[in-house]
Design a protein around this motif. Structure first.
Motif, PDB file in Angstrom:
ATOM      1  N   SER A   1     -65.761  66.248  40.400  1.00  0.00           N
ATOM      2  CA  SER A   1     -66.694  67.367  40.304  1.00  0.00           C
ATOM      3  C   SER A   1     -65.989  68.669  40.664  1.00  0.00           C
ATOM      4  O   SER A   1     -65.059  68.693  41.470  1.00  0.00           O
TER       5      SER A   1
ATOM      6  N   LYS B   1     -72.206  69.914  34.733  1.00  0.00           N
ATOM      7  CA  LYS B   1     -72.731  68.583  35.061  1.00  0.00           C
ATOM      8  C   LYS B   1     -73.855  68.197  34.103  1.00  0.00           C
ATOM      9  O   LYS B   1     -73.956  67.044  33.659  1.00  0.00           O
TER      10      LYS B   1
ATOM     11  N   ARG C   1     -64.846  49.958  32.425  1.00  0.00           N
ATOM     12  CA  ARG C   1     -65.439  51.160  33.011  1.00  0.00           C
ATOM     13  C   ARG C   1     -64.488  52.351  32.893  1.00  0.00           C
ATOM     14  O   ARG C   1     -63.304  52.234  33.179  1.00  0.00           O
ATOM     15  N   ARG C   2     -65.034  53.468  32.479  1.00  0.00           N
ATOM     16  CA  ARG C   2     -64.226  54.685  32.389  1.00  0.00           C
ATOM     17  C   ARG C   2     -64.165  55.375  33.741  1.00  0.00           C
ATOM     18  O   ARG C   2     -65.121  55.342  34.507  1.00  0.00           O
ATOM     19  N   SER C   3     -63.044  56.006  34.031  1.00  0.00           N
ATOM     20  CA  SER C   3     -62.938  56.768  35.272  1.00  0.00           C
ATOM     21  C   SER C   3     -63.770  58.039  35.152  1.00  0.00           C
ATOM     22  O   SER C   3     -63.853  58.655  34.082  1.00  0.00           O
ATOM     23  N   VAL C   4     -64.402  58.438  36.253  1.00  0.00           N
ATOM     24  CA  VAL C   4     -65.271  59.607  36.259  1.00  0.00           C
ATOM     25  C   VAL C   4     -64.458  60.823  36.686  1.00  0.00           C
ATOM     26  O   VAL C   4     -63.765  60.785  37.705  1.00  0.00           O
TER      27      VAL C   4
ATOM     28  N   GLU D   1     -72.323  67.228  30.899  1.00  0.00           N
ATOM     29  CA  GLU D   1     -71.547  65.998  31.058  1.00  0.00           C
ATOM     30  C   GLU D   1     -72.452  64.762  31.016  1.00  0.00           C
ATOM     31  O   GLU D   1     -72.057  63.705  30.505  1.00  0.00           O
ATOM     32  N   LEU D   2     -73.681  64.908  31.533  1.00  0.00           N
ATOM     33  CA  LEU D   2     -74.646  63.803  31.487  1.00  0.00           C
ATOM     34  C   LEU D   2     -75.329  63.693  30.132  1.00  0.00           C
ATOM     35  O   LEU D   2     -76.137  62.790  29.912  1.00  0.00           O
TER      36      LEU D   2
ATOM     37  N   ARG E   1     -74.886  59.147  40.047  1.00  0.00           N
ATOM     38  CA  ARG E   1     -73.502  59.609  39.913  1.00  0.00           C
ATOM     39  C   ARG E   1     -72.920  60.054  41.256  1.00  0.00           C
ATOM     40  O   ARG E   1     -71.717  60.244  41.387  1.00  0.00           O
TER      41      ARG E   1
ATOM     42  N   TRP F   1     -74.266  62.840  42.825  1.00  0.00           N
ATOM     43  CA  TRP F   1     -74.563  64.269  42.939  1.00  0.00           C
ATOM     44  C   TRP F   1     -75.881  64.471  43.677  1.00  0.00           C
ATOM     45  O   TRP F   1     -76.632  63.524  43.912  1.00  0.00           O
TER      46      TRP F   1
END
Length: 338
Positions: free
Chosen positions: A52, A228, A46-49, A231-232, A256, A258
């Motif tokens: 925001s 955002k 898993r990648r770190s998010v 980014e999605l 996510r 949000w």
């Protein structure tokens, strides 16, 4: 003649029988693909998010995708220009999807202040919108349909909605341009899981007078956090040519962490299906919708208890539609075929 009607019924019956045999194989292939994707995703690291960021809410970029809607631009662009007037930071972008009705020349001649992006071919609502988002210079992008008239004071309440860094989108309150039409759109959206599928609707609730959570921000009447949104990945081309791109993206945003909010103080008026209704008949629109409801589930739902129910109801609904006629509440052979 009677014999032609009987022949049509026979062909429909034979088509339904063929589908009864073929559909399980098609759905099994889809289920196997989903299972493989889920196993692959679990094996990946898993990648770190990234955290925001709060946006600048002093101005906005309004993006309007257009396809052969010269008459709509002539009718509704003036209301948008008037609403943006008085703030030099605002901008208006029209993304033309390869129109052949003179839309590009019309905008250049009559609205020279508009930032016009003329695409050589039609990328659909989602593709054209993505181009506009990438070109926008402000943190907040308001996406409007070309058949949308806005209240002169619609923008300020939308911008007020971006009060913290977790807000992804803020949706307008929608009225139909014709007050005699039954109100089917409001902007206050809801989503439920029923009979193995997503169900969405617009709710009317006059008791809600300020910002309130909603399921998705309607793509033709909503403000988005541009960073955002990009980014999605923007609107997914999988759902082309239209419908559910906004639902898909808002669902991703909620997952996510949000927020998607409804702002009843921001008022717009919609000439429903002012563009799509001119170019596609009802049967085509229904088939695209049914296709996209399937793809929404296959893309976003990863609970196999729900997916098992989904595949059962999809098959059963399509078979019933094949024998007894189409229904908005059921899957269809046309939707699965697409």
């Amino acid at each position: 003649p009677c014999w032609k009607r009987e022949m049509q019924r026979l062909l429909r019956f034979l088509y339904a029988i063929a589908f009864v045999v073929l559909a399980p194989l098609l759905l099994l292939i889809a289920a196997a693909g989903l299972a493989f994707c889920d196993l692959f995703a679990r094996a990946r690291r898993r990648r770190s998010v990234p955290p925001s960021e709060k946006v600048s809410a002093h101005s906005a970029s309004v993006v309007i995708p257009n396809w052969n809607g010269r008459d709509l631009l002539e009718k509704y662009l003036p209301s948008v220009i008037a609403a943006l007037d008085g703030n030099a930071g605002n901008e208006l972008i029209v993304v033309d999807n390869g129109s052949t009705d003179g839309s590009v020349e019309f905008v250049r001649q009559h609205f020279p202040s508009v930032n016009l992006i003329a695409l050589p071919k039609n990328l659909g609502f989602g593709g054209g919108s993505n181009v506009g988002f990438r070109a926008a210079r402000n943190d907040i992008v308001v996406l409007l349909n070309s058949d949308m008239r806005v209240h002169r004071e619609f923008l300020a309440p939308l911008l007020e909605g971006f009060f913290d860094e977790r807000v992804f989108a803020v949706s307008c309150q929608i009225f139909f341009g014709d007050p005699n039409k039954r109100r089917e759109e409001t902007g206050l959206t809801q989503g439920t899981w029923q009979h193995g599928s997503l169900r969405v609707r617009h709710r009317i609730d006059e008791a809600i007078t300020d910002l309130y959570p909603c399921f998705y921000g309607g793509g033709g009447s909503c403000a988005f956090d541009r960073r955002k949104f990009l980014e999605l990945g923007g609107f997914d081309a999988l759902l082309a040519p239209f419908y559910l791109e906004d639902t898909d993206l808002s669902y991703l945003a909620w997952k996510r962490g949000w927020k998607v909010l409804y702002q009843p103080k921001s008022v717009v008026f919609h000439e429903h299906r002012g563009t799509i209704g001119k170019r596609f008949n009802d049967a085509q629109i229904r088939a695209v919708l049914k296709k996209n409801f399937l793809l929404f589930t296959w893309k976003n739902i990863h609970e196999w208890r729900r997916l098992s129910s989904h595949f059962f109801w999809t098959y059963a609904g399509a078979v019933l539609s094949g024998f007894f006629g189409d229904s908005p509440e059921r899957a269809s052979m046309a939707g699965i075929g697409r």
